[in-house]
Design a protein around this motif. Structure first.
Motif, PDB file in Angstrom:
ATOM      1  N   ALA A   9     -27.230 -28.262  28.620  1.00 22.18           N
ATOM      2  CA  ALA A   9     -26.969 -27.958  30.023  1.00 22.18           C
ATOM      3  C   ALA A   9     -26.008 -26.786  30.113  1.00 22.18           C
ATOM      4  CB  ALA A   9     -26.374 -29.177  30.710  1.00 22.18           C
ATOM      5  N   SER A  10     -26.234 -25.965  31.103  1.00 19.32           N
ATOM      6  CA  SER A  10     -25.355 -24.827  31.338  1.00 19.32           C
ATOM      7  C   SER A  10     -23.990 -25.327  31.802  1.00 19.32           C
ATOM      8  CB  SER A  10     -25.952 -23.921  32.407  1.00 19.32           C
ATOM      9  OG  SER A  10     -25.000 -22.956  32.814  1.00 19.32           O
ATOM     10  N   MET A  11     -22.974 -24.674  31.343  1.00 23.79           N
ATOM     11  CA  MET A  11     -21.616 -25.017  31.773  1.00 23.79           C
ATOM     12  C   MET A  11     -21.036 -23.972  32.716  1.00 23.79           C
ATOM     13  SD  MET A  11     -20.665 -27.935  30.750  1.00 23.79           S
ATOM     14  CE  MET A  11     -18.892 -27.844  30.939  1.00 23.79           C
ATOM     15  N   THR A  12     -21.895 -23.103  33.276  1.00 20.84           N
ATOM     16  CA  THR A  12     -21.377 -22.130  34.229  1.00 20.84           C
ATOM     17  C   THR A  12     -21.251 -22.786  35.603  1.00 20.84           C
ATOM     18  OG1 THR A  12     -23.562 -21.270  34.785  1.00 20.84           O
ATOM     19  CG2 THR A  12     -22.377 -20.173  32.974  1.00 20.84           C
ATOM     20  N   ASP A  15     -24.246 -22.764  38.009  1.00 22.57           N
ATOM     21  CA  ASP A  15     -25.401 -23.575  37.623  1.00 22.57           C
ATOM     22  C   ASP A  15     -25.199 -25.063  37.901  1.00 22.57           C
ATOM     23  OD1 ASP A  15     -26.837 -21.381  36.816  1.00 22.57           O
ATOM     24  OD2 ASP A  15     -26.410 -21.643  34.678  1.00 22.57           O
ATOM     25  N   GLN A  16     -24.045 -25.440  38.403  1.00 23.79           N
ATOM     26  CA  GLN A  16     -23.738 -26.855  38.624  1.00 23.79           C
ATOM     27  C   GLN A  16     -24.243 -27.308  39.991  1.00 23.79           C
ATOM     28  OE1 GLN A  16     -22.459 -28.450  35.916  1.00 23.79           O
ATOM     29  NE2 GLN A  16     -22.675 -26.374  35.095  1.00 23.79           N
TER      30      GLN A  16
END
Length: 156
Positions: A9-12, A15-16
């Protein structure tokens, strides 16, 4: 080696999903502010009044459940709305522990002015009625999926 793993999963921040929901919630609440200022209501007070216009008399516990608010959040809202003359809070004669909240005559009269709020906000959203309904339904599904089931505790 043959493990089925979900992609990382993206941690930016952007992107949440949680951040998009948080940002949208803040934007919606801010958009309501000038419209509700004409009614001399805050957004949480408006939600209370919406519930009371739907059901003019409710036990405080039911009102809190309908709004998803606990006693500590709801009580000060009700006190301010009562001071403004928009509702009444009364203890049940047979059960002093039960507090009933009812819309006052002044609160009922405010309904006529408030009836324009949904249309005004619908135009601000820039969504068709169909798209708004679909979004509302998806958000309700999301909320329901996050509610703990019978015997489950809230949280991860």
């Amino acid at each position: 080696m043959g493990e089925n793993r979900a992609p990382a999963a993206s941690m930016t921040l952007d992107d949440q999903l949680c951040f998009a929901l948080y940002s949208a919630s803040r934007a919606v609440t801010a958009a309501y502010r000038p419209v509700l200022a004409e009614l001399e209501l805050t957004y949480p007070q408006y939600l209370v009044m919406l519930a009371l216009w739907e059901r003019p008399e409710l036990p405080m516990k039911e009102l809190g459940t309908a709004l998803g608010m606990d006693y500590g959040t709801l009580s000060p809202l009700l006190k301010r709305l009562e001071a403004a003359g928009l509702l009444r809070r009364e203890r049940e004669a047979g059960d002093e522990r039960t507090l009933t909240v009812s819309v006052s005559e002044k609160g009922a009269a405010l309904y006529e002015r408030a009836a324009r709020v949904p249309g005004a906000m619908g135009r601000r959203y820039g969504l068709t009625a169909e798209a708004a309904g679909q979004l509302r339904d998806r958000l309700r599904e999301l909320s329901a999926s996050l509610e703990p089931g019978p015997g489950e505790k809230p949280g991860p």
